[in-house]
Design an enzyme around this catalytic site. Structure first.
Site, PDB file in Angstrom:
ATOM      1  N   LYS A   1       0.837  -1.206   0.000  1.00  0.00           N
ATOM      2  CA  LYS A   1       0.000   0.000   0.000  1.00  0.00           C
ATOM      3  C   LYS A   1       0.866   1.249   0.000  1.00  0.00           C
ATOM      4  O   LYS A   1       0.574   2.219  -0.722  1.00  0.00           O
ATOM      5  CB  LYS A   1      -0.937   0.008   1.218  1.00  0.00           C
ATOM      6  CG  LYS A   1      -1.771   1.287   1.395  1.00  0.00           C
ATOM      7  CD  LYS A   1      -2.814   1.485   0.301  1.00  0.00           C
ATOM      8  CE  LYS A   1      -3.475   2.865   0.333  1.00  0.00           C
ATOM      9  NZ  LYS A   1      -4.456   3.044   1.391  1.00  0.00           N
TER      10      LYS A   1
ATOM     11  N   LYS B   1      -0.088  11.690   5.590  1.00  0.00           N
ATOM     12  CA  LYS B   1       0.046  10.634   6.596  1.00  0.00           C
ATOM     13  C   LYS B   1       0.708   9.409   5.968  1.00  0.00           C
ATOM     14  O   LYS B   1       1.632   8.810   6.535  1.00  0.00           O
ATOM     15  CB  LYS B   1      -1.338  10.249   7.137  1.00  0.00           C
ATOM     16  CG  LYS B   1      -1.310   9.224   8.259  1.00  0.00           C
ATOM     17  CD  LYS B   1      -2.570   8.353   8.272  1.00  0.00           C
ATOM     18  CE  LYS B   1      -2.453   7.250   7.255  1.00  0.00           C
ATOM     19  NZ  LYS B   1      -3.568   6.298   7.245  1.00  0.00           N
TER      20      LYS B   1
END
Lengths: 306, 306
Positions: free
Chosen positions: A180, A248
Site C-alpha cells: 500500500k 500521513k
C-alpha cells in the site's frame, strides 16, 4: 442486484470504524448477507447501519465477541493499536481462531507487532489496506492488498469479495501495508509529474487541456494525468483523496524507509511540497492541489476554463 | 496492406535524418506513395531506402529543392540549426511556400528563432516532435505534437497521417516542443515513481512482481508501471528509450524552465539521478535503469527472477 433477498453467510463479522471508507464497506457486508456488529468512536455514525440490520456495540471488545472476522478501518497506527490492544480493545473480546483484518493504512512495523500480540492469544491477523477511494468502497470494487498467512487469507476471502474486486495476497504480515505504501509513493509522484508538466506548459503559454490530451495517450500516461490533470487545470480541488491523508501515508513510507536506511529522495521531496499545500490551509483539499505549490514557486497561474 | 501498388501523392517530400526514428518514418512515406528525397550525414544509411525508391541527395539543400514538405529529424538544437540554416542547409534550397517540418525534440526557443529565419524567405515551419519510440515509427502509430499555424498544419496533414496515429495541433511555433517536453518531464518522473516503489518493496522483503501487479491497476497505475516495472525487476535494461536521450530532453526542459524562472524541483532531481546512471556507464541503456541509482543509494538489490 436484487434487494430484500439476502443470502445468509456462515461467517459473522465485527466492524470497527465507520468513516468515509468503513461505512459503505460495512454496508456491502450487510448487503452480502453477513451478520455485522459495528462500533464507531462517534456513536451516532452507527445509526444508519443499525437501521439497515447491523447491531451496535458499546466497545471494540463487544463488537469482537464471538465473531469469526473482526475488521478495523481507522486512521493511523495509534488508532489501530487502541482499538485492537487498548482497554476494551478487540484482543479482550475476540475468541481464539478469530481473524482480525486491519484495512487501515498504517506502519508495516506496527502491523507486525500487533500481529504478534494477537498470535499470543491464538488470534490471527491480516493487514489488508485498500485503494480505490470512497467510490470503490461504495461500489465494492476496492483493490485489497493482503499480508498474512495464506490459509488465514483464504478464510477471510468471503468478506474481501463482498468489498473488493482485485484482491491480492502479497506476502506475510506487514507486506500488505508495504505494498500500500508503494502504491502511495507511486501515486504521489505521478501527481507531482503532472503538476510540473502543467506549470511548465502554463508558463510557456501553451493550452493546458491540449497538452494533457497529447501526453495522456502515450508513454507518459497515468491514472493521475487522466483523472486529476483535468481537475487541476480547472482549479477543481475537491477531494478525491485528501492532502492530509496523502501526507500521513508519505510519512509512514518515509519513516519505514528511514528505519531501513533507504533514501527515497523523490518521496521526500513530494512530502515537502505537500507541506506547502498544507501551509496554505488546503490539507482537506484533494491531492491535485499539489499544483498550487508549484504555481507559487514559479509565480504562474495554471488555470484554464474549458 | 497491399504491396506493389502505391497511390501517388501530390506532395513531394525531402527527408533529413535517417536514424532509428527517421529511417522507418521515411519508409512509411515511401509506402504511402510520396516521392521522397533523403539526406543523411552518414551517407551509407541512405542505401536501403534508395533501393526502396527514395532518391539520395548530396546535401540538405539539395534534398529540399523543389519540395513541398521538408522533414528533419536529428538529435539536438544545434543539429537542426545546422541542417536548416547552415551552409548547404535547407533554407538555401527550399522554395517559397514550402513547409519545413522539424520532428526532432529540441528547444522551443530555438524552434521559434528558426521559424522566424525561414519566414523571412517565405518558408513556413512546423515543430512536430513525436513520441512512441522506434516501435511507433516502424508501425506508423506515432503521437505527433504540432506547433505552428493552423493552415500550415492542414497542408502537412497527409505526411503526418502516413507516420502517426494521434496528431494534435497544440498551438503556435514552439508549442509542439513545449508539449513534448511536458511529456518527457512526466514520463521521467513516472519512472522515478516506479523506481522508488521498487526499492522500497525490495528493502522491505516484499515480492516485487506481486507489488507491481497490485499497484498497476488503480490510482497509481501508469504506462511506466505496466511496461518498464517488470523489465526493471528482471534487470532487463535494454532500450526502449535511452538514458542519454532522456537526459538531453530533461536538459532542454530545465534550460527552458530556467530561462522562464520556473523551478521544477522534481525534474531537476530526476536529471541528477539519471546522471548517476550515466556515471556507471549506462547512458546507452533504457530509462528503466534509473532503478540502479536508487539501488546504490540504498544498498539494496531490487531483482526478482519470475
Amino acid at each position: 442486484m436484487e434487494t430484500g433477498v439476502r443470502l445468509s453467510q456462515s461467517l459473522n463479522v465485527g466492524f470497527i470504524g465507520l468513516g468515509i471508507m468503513g461505512k459503505p464497506m460495512a454496508r456491502n457486508l450487510l448487503n452480502a448477507g453477513f451478520e455485522v456488529a459495528v462500533w464507531n468512536r462517534t456513536a451516532s455514525r452507527m445509526d444508519e447501519l443499525v437501521n439497515e440490520g447491523a447491531r451496535a456495540s458499546g466497545s471494540p471488545q463487544e463488537a469482537a465477541q464471538g465473531k469469526d472476522i473482526v475488521i478495523t478501518i481507522v486512521t493511523d497506527s495509534p488508532d489501530v493499536e487502541a482499538v485492537v490492544l487498548g482497554e476494551q480493545g478487540i484482543i479482550h473480546g475476540a475468541k481464539p481462531g478469530a481473524v482480525v483484518v486491519d484495512m487501515s493504512t498504517i506502519s508495516p512495523e506496527v502491523t507486525r507487532s500487533i500481529a504478534e500480540r494477537l498470535k499470543e492469544r491464538g488470534i490471527d491477523m491480516l493487514d489488508a489496506p485498500v485503494s480505490g477511494g470512497d467510490k470503490g468502497a461504495i461500489e465494492g470494487t476496492l483493490s485489497i492488498m493482503v499480508g498474512g498467512e495464506e490459509s488465514v487469507f483464504e478464510r477471510a476471502m468471503p468478506v474481501f469479495r463482498a468489498m473488493g474486486k482485485t484482491i491480492t495476497h502479497v506476502g506475510p504480515n506487514g507486506a500488505g501495508q508495504t505494498v500500500k505504501l508503494c502504491n502511495q509513493i507511486t501515486g504521489a509522484l505521478n501527481i507531482l509529474a503532472v503538476s510540473e508538466a502543467v506549470v511548465f506548459a502554463a508558463k510557456s503559454g501553451v493550452d493546458l487541456s491540449k497538452m494533457l490530451q497529447a501526453i495522456g495517450g502515450g508513454a507518459a500516461s497515468s491514472w493521475m494525468v487522466q483523472n486529476l490533470g483535468p481537475r487541476m487545470v480547472k482549479g477543481d480541488f475537491e477531494p478525491g483523496f485528501m492532502v492530509k491523508l496523502q501526507q500521513k501515508d508519505l510519512r509512514l513510507a518515509l519513516e519505514a524507509a528511514r528505519d531501513m536506511h533507504l533514501p527515497l529522495p523523490a518521496a521526500s521531496l513530494v512530502h515537502q511540497l505537500f507541506a506547502a499545500v498544507e501551509a496554505e490551509g488546503m490539507g482537506d483539499k484533494g491531492t491535485q492541489a499539489l499544483v498550487t505549490a508549484l504555481e507559487r514557486l514559479g509565480n504562474v497561474e495554471a488555470r484554464q476554463e474549458n
